[in-house]
Motif scaffolding. Sequence first.
Motif, short mmCIF file in Angstrom:
data_model
loop_
_atom_site.label_atom_id
_atom_site.label_comp_id
_atom_site.label_asym_id
_atom_site.label_seq_id
_atom_site.Cartn_x
_atom_site.Cartn_y
_atom_site.Cartn_z
N GLY A 113 0.84 -1.21 -0.41
CA GLY A 113 0.08 -0.62 -0.17
C GLY A 113 1.19 1.11 -0.12
O GLY A 113 0.35 2.46 -0.27
N LYS A 114 2.20 0.94 -0.39
CA LYS A 114 2.64 2.36 0.56
C LYS A 114 4.20 2.17 -0.92
O LYS A 114 4.18 1.17 -1.89
N GLN A 115 4.50 3.37 -1.34
CA GLN A 115 5.76 3.69 -2.58
C GLN A 115 6.45 4.18 -1.97
O GLN A 115 6.65 5.42 -1.08
N THR A 116 7.64 4.72 -2.75
CA THR A 116 9.17 5.51 -2.01
C THR A 116 9.36 6.04 -3.69
O THR A 116 9.19 5.86 -4.94
N THR A 117 9.14 7.66 -2.57
CA THR A 117 9.18 8.67 -4.33
C THR A 117 10.22 10.19 -4.22
O THR A 117 10.11 10.13 -2.59
N SER A 118 9.82 10.65 -5.02
CA SER A 118 11.35 11.91 -4.88
C SER A 118 10.32 12.82 -4.93
O SER A 118 9.61 13.04 -5.58
N LYS A 119 10.76 13.54 -3.92
CA LYS A 119 9.86 15.02 -3.28
C LYS A 119 10.86 16.47 -3.24
O LYS A 119 11.23 16.72 -2.41
N LYS A 120 10.01 17.25 -4.18
CA LYS A 120 11.26 18.97 -4.05
C LYS A 120 9.87 19.79 -3.58
O LYS A 120 9.04 19.69 -3.93
N ILE A 121 10.37 20.21 -2.35
CA ILE A 121 9.69 21.40 -1.12
C ILE A 121 10.55 22.09 -1.89
O ILE A 121 11.57 22.44 -1.12
N LYS A 122 10.33 23.36 -1.12
CA LYS A 122 10.79 24.49 -0.91
C LYS A 122 10.38 25.06 0.86
O LYS A 122 9.19 25.41 1.26
N VAL A 123 11.52 25.27 1.67
CA VAL A 123 11.51 25.34 2.73
C VAL A 123 11.67 26.86 2.58
O VAL A 123 13.11 27.11 2.36
N LYS A 124 11.06 27.93 3.24
CA LYS A 124 11.39 28.93 3.72
C LYS A 124 12.52 28.99 5.03
O LYS A 124 11.87 28.70 6.19
N ILE A 125 13.46 29.46 5.62
CA ILE A 125 14.45 29.55 5.95
C ILE A 125 14.67 30.81 7.35
O ILE A 125 14.86 31.44 6.07
N PRO A 126 14.32 30.82 7.94
CA PRO A 126 13.90 32.27 8.44
C PRO A 126 14.95 32.93 9.38
O PRO A 126 15.55 32.46 9.24
N ALA A 127 15.06 34.05 8.87
CA ALA A 127 15.99 35.34 9.42
C ALA A 127 16.97 35.02 11.31
O ALA A 127 15.78 34.50 11.79
#
Length: 371
Positions: A208-222
Amino acid sequence: MRDFYEILEVDRNATLVEIKKSYKKLAKKYHPDLNNGDKEAEQKFKEINIAYEILSDDEKRATYDMYGEDGIKQNYQEGGFGGFSDIFEDFFDIFGGGFRGERTSYENNRPKKGADIRYDVNLEFREAVFGVEKEINLRRRETCNRCEGEGTEPGTHKHTCDKCNGSGQVQMQTASAFGRFIRVVTCDKCGGSGEIIEEPCTKCSGTGKQTTSKKIKVKIPAGVDNGTIISMSGEGHAGENGGPDGDLFIYITVREDAVFKRRGYDLYFNMPITYMDAVLGGKIQVPTLTKLTDFEIPKGTQGGTTFKLKNEGVGKVRGSGKGDLYFTVDIIIPKKITDEQKSLLEELRNKSDTAEKEEKGFFSKVKEFFE
């Protein structure tokens, strides 16, 4: 864990009379009414009663001698020792966690949150100070998009396990000289799920599961620093049986800067100045995170003196305000000078009596010390 004989302070060959005698003595010693609410004595009293309940009964004692606590627990679970449930509830509390048998089908199939993911991000000093957006590539377990998490080929279904009738558990019997012992274990046919997949999904092999690659954008706060952890809810591995996805935790590491040293939200650095500026004072330009700023050095500034520029440090991640900037003066002594410069310095030394007086005062103190 202590054994029942040790609790009653008798050896394994003790007679029933010896067991009763020791029990009465210990029960009186640790009875709650005689110990003014002492919790330790109350706990000891419970242990004594449980041990006596086992060792004073021939059948229970024989089972305990042969199989230990596990034999007692299994018989209790199957009702082999009728009327013994109340004291065994105390027994399980005393000896570190209840005995609940193998996991049930319900426990196997209940919704569970997915596992969390840790991701390490390295930042340059200025990225950490001013904030930055990073794109990261995650490897995560997601719900299979072919079977939608069911584990079955599209168009096929699961059916109730015929070995455990959907309970996820089966009983196993063991015969001994003391009777028949029954224990409950996870069904080996369905793995405790209570269901059988006839045609597993060809993409996920029935998981019921599959391994995938996922690109996400992360905002690093100052303002982040070494050791800062940023959490992103629901970006971890997929949940089980309809449970929520896990979370993503981003661990920050910041590279050191060539000029500024950071402590919390404050900044520190060494500022070189000329001998003339140190003696005469004057305006110098001090670097900050955003610009060069003018600063008035007082006359007679000594090497190692530290000055402060308020609110010129790092901005705080939460809330308003900034840290401060501290710079420590390093006086530059030139290694090579021109003949003209040397002549001027010689003339200055001959005309200056302040340094000479300080030098004489110092050596006077040294002389007094040795005398």
